[in-house]
Design an enzyme around this catalytic site. Structure first.
Site, PDB file in Angstrom:
ATOM      1  N   ASN A  44       0.856  -1.193   0.000  1.00  0.00           N
ATOM      2  CA  ASN A  44       0.000   0.000   0.000  1.00  0.00           C
ATOM      3  C   ASN A  44       0.894   1.245   0.000  1.00  0.00           C
ATOM      4  O   ASN A  44       1.932   1.280   0.671  1.00  0.00           O
ATOM      5  CB  ASN A  44      -0.997  -0.001   1.171  1.00  0.00           C
ATOM      6  CG  ASN A  44      -0.379  -0.193   2.531  1.00  0.00           C
ATOM      7  OD1 ASN A  44       0.665  -0.822   2.690  1.00  0.00           O
ATOM      8  ND2 ASN A  44      -1.027   0.340   3.546  1.00  0.00           N
ATOM      9  N   GLU A  46       0.412   5.287   0.482  1.00  0.00           N
ATOM     10  CA  GLU A  46      -0.555   6.314   0.888  1.00  0.00           C
ATOM     11  C   GLU A  46      -0.118   7.697   0.411  1.00  0.00           C
ATOM     12  O   GLU A  46       0.997   7.871  -0.103  1.00  0.00           O
ATOM     13  CB  GLU A  46      -0.725   6.262   2.410  1.00  0.00           C
ATOM     14  CG  GLU A  46      -1.275   4.903   2.834  1.00  0.00           C
ATOM     15  CD  GLU A  46      -1.570   4.793   4.323  1.00  0.00           C
ATOM     16  OE1 GLU A  46      -1.111   5.654   5.105  1.00  0.00           O
ATOM     17  OE2 GLU A  46      -2.264   3.825   4.685  1.00  0.00           O
ATOM     18  N   CYS A  55      -4.065   0.377  -2.522  1.00  0.00           N
ATOM     19  CA  CYS A  55      -3.874  -0.839  -1.723  1.00  0.00           C
ATOM     20  C   CYS A  55      -2.773  -1.715  -2.329  1.00  0.00           C
ATOM     21  O   CYS A  55      -2.489  -1.651  -3.531  1.00  0.00           O
ATOM     22  CB  CYS A  55      -5.158  -1.661  -1.689  1.00  0.00           C
ATOM     23  SG  CYS A  55      -6.545  -0.890  -0.875  1.00  0.00           S
ATOM     24  N   GLU A  57      -2.795  -4.907  -2.980  1.00  0.00           N
ATOM     25  CA  GLU A  57      -3.248  -5.882  -3.984  1.00  0.00           C
ATOM     26  C   GLU A  57      -3.318  -5.242  -5.367  1.00  0.00           C
ATOM     27  O   GLU A  57      -2.864  -5.808  -6.363  1.00  0.00           O
ATOM     28  CB  GLU A  57      -4.650  -6.420  -3.621  1.00  0.00           C
ATOM     29  CG  GLU A  57      -4.717  -7.143  -2.299  1.00  0.00           C
ATOM     30  CD  GLU A  57      -5.049  -6.229  -1.133  1.00  0.00           C
ATOM     31  OE1 GLU A  57      -4.550  -5.090  -1.085  1.00  0.00           O
ATOM     32  OE2 GLU A  57      -5.806  -6.676  -0.254  1.00  0.00           O
ATOM     33  N   CYS A  88     -10.050  -5.300   0.410  1.00  0.00           N
ATOM     34  CA  CYS A  88     -11.217  -4.412   0.306  1.00  0.00           C
ATOM     35  C   CYS A  88     -12.010  -4.744  -0.960  1.00  0.00           C
ATOM     36  O   CYS A  88     -11.529  -5.459  -1.851  1.00  0.00           O
ATOM     37  CB  CYS A  88     -10.768  -2.952   0.303  1.00  0.00           C
ATOM     38  SG  CYS A  88     -10.118  -2.385  -1.275  1.00  0.00           S
TER      39      CYS A  88
HETATM   40  N1  THU Z   1      -5.212  -1.611   2.479  1.00  0.00           N
HETATM   41  C1  THU Z   1      -4.610  -2.453   1.581  1.00  0.00           C
HETATM   42  O1  THU Z   1      -3.468  -2.237   1.162  1.00  0.00           O
HETATM   43  N2  THU Z   1      -5.314  -3.546   1.155  1.00  0.00           N
HETATM   44  C2  THU Z   1      -6.588  -3.836   1.537  1.00  0.00           C
HETATM   45  O2  THU Z   1      -7.193  -4.751   1.002  1.00  0.00           O
HETATM   46  C3  THU Z   1      -7.219  -3.070   2.612  1.00  0.00           C
HETATM   47  C4  THU Z   1      -6.551  -1.795   2.977  1.00  0.00           C
HETATM   48  C5  THU Z   1      -4.460  -0.437   2.927  1.00  0.00           C
HETATM   49  C6  THU Z   1      -5.013   0.860   2.413  1.00  0.00           C
HETATM   50  C7  THU Z   1      -4.498   1.838   3.438  1.00  0.00           C
HETATM   51  O3  THU Z   1      -3.199   2.248   3.059  1.00  0.00           O
HETATM   52  C8  THU Z   1      -4.410   1.009   4.719  1.00  0.00           C
HETATM   53  O4  THU Z   1      -4.487  -0.348   4.318  1.00  0.00           O
HETATM   54  C9  THU Z   1      -5.497   1.296   5.724  1.00  0.00           C
HETATM   55  O5  THU Z   1      -6.744   1.182   5.162  1.00  0.00           O
END
Ligand code: THU
Length: 141
Positions: A44, A46, A55, A57, A88
Site C-alpha cells: 500500500n 498512501e 492498496c 493488492e 477491500c
Molecule cells: N489496504 C490495503 O493495502 N489492502 C486492503 O485490502 C485493505 C486496505 C491499505 C489501504 C491503506 O493504506 C491502509 O491499508 C489502511 O486502510
C-alpha cells in the site's frame, strides 16, 4: 498448505515491510503469482491526499499487467497484526477481472506460521459485476 503457497505468503510479508503508510500506520503487502511463474509484489502506498492511496493488492496487479502478465494463479496478502486482513471491495473487483478462480491467501504478520485463510476470488465476490454478465453490452453501448 503447499511450500509454494507458503513462499508466496512470505513474499507478501516481505513486501509489507516496504509499505508507505505514514497516515494509517497499517502496512500491507501482496505477492501475485503469474501463470508464467513470476511473482509480482505490491504494497500500500498512501498520500497526504488520503483518497489517492492505493492498496497493496491493486499495486501488485497493476505492476504485473504493466510488465505484460495478465493471467494469475494466486495472490497472497499479508497485513500488520495477527488476524488475516481480507482485501477491500475495490481490490476484489480488480482481482476478479484477471481470474475468478485465482487462489487468495490472507495472512497476518506471522506469515505462514500464523493463521492463513484460503479462498478463491469468486468466493469473495458473490453476484459479481462483470462485462460478461448476461445482457452486458446490450442497450445504448
Ligand atoms: N489496504 C490495503 O493495502 N489492502 C486492503 O485490502 C485493505 C486496505 C491499505 C489501504 C491503506 O493504506 C491502509 O491499508 C489502511 O486502510
Amino acid at each position: 498448505m503447499s511450500d509454494y503457497f507458503n513462499d508466496l505468503v512470505r513474499a507478501a510479508c516481505e513486501a509489507r515491510l516496504r509499505s508507505y503508510s505514514p497516515y494509517s500506520r497499517f502496512r500491507v503487502g501482496a505477492a501475485l503469482l503469474g501463470r508464467s511463474g513470476k511473482v509480482y509484489t505490491g504494497t500500500n502506498v498512501e498520500n497526504a491526499s488520503f483518497g489517492l492511496s492505493i492498496c497493496a493488492e491493486r499495486a501488485a496487479v497493476f505492476r504485473a499487467v504493466a510488465e505484460g502478465e495478465r493471467e494469475f494463479e494466486a495472490i497472497a496478502v499479508c497485513a500488520d497484526g495477527l488476524v488475516p486482513t481480507p482485501p477491500c471491495g475495490a481490490c476484489r473487483q480488480v482481482l476478479l477481472e484477471f481470474g475468478p478462480d485465482m487462489v487468495l491467501l490472507m495472512a497476518g504478520d506471522k506469515g505462514p506460521d500464523g493463521t492463513v485463510k484460503r479462498y478463491t476470488v469468486s468466493e469473495l465476490v458473490p453476484e459479481a459485476f462483470s462485462t460478461f454478465a448476461p445482457g452486458a453490452g446490450e442497450g445504448t453501448r
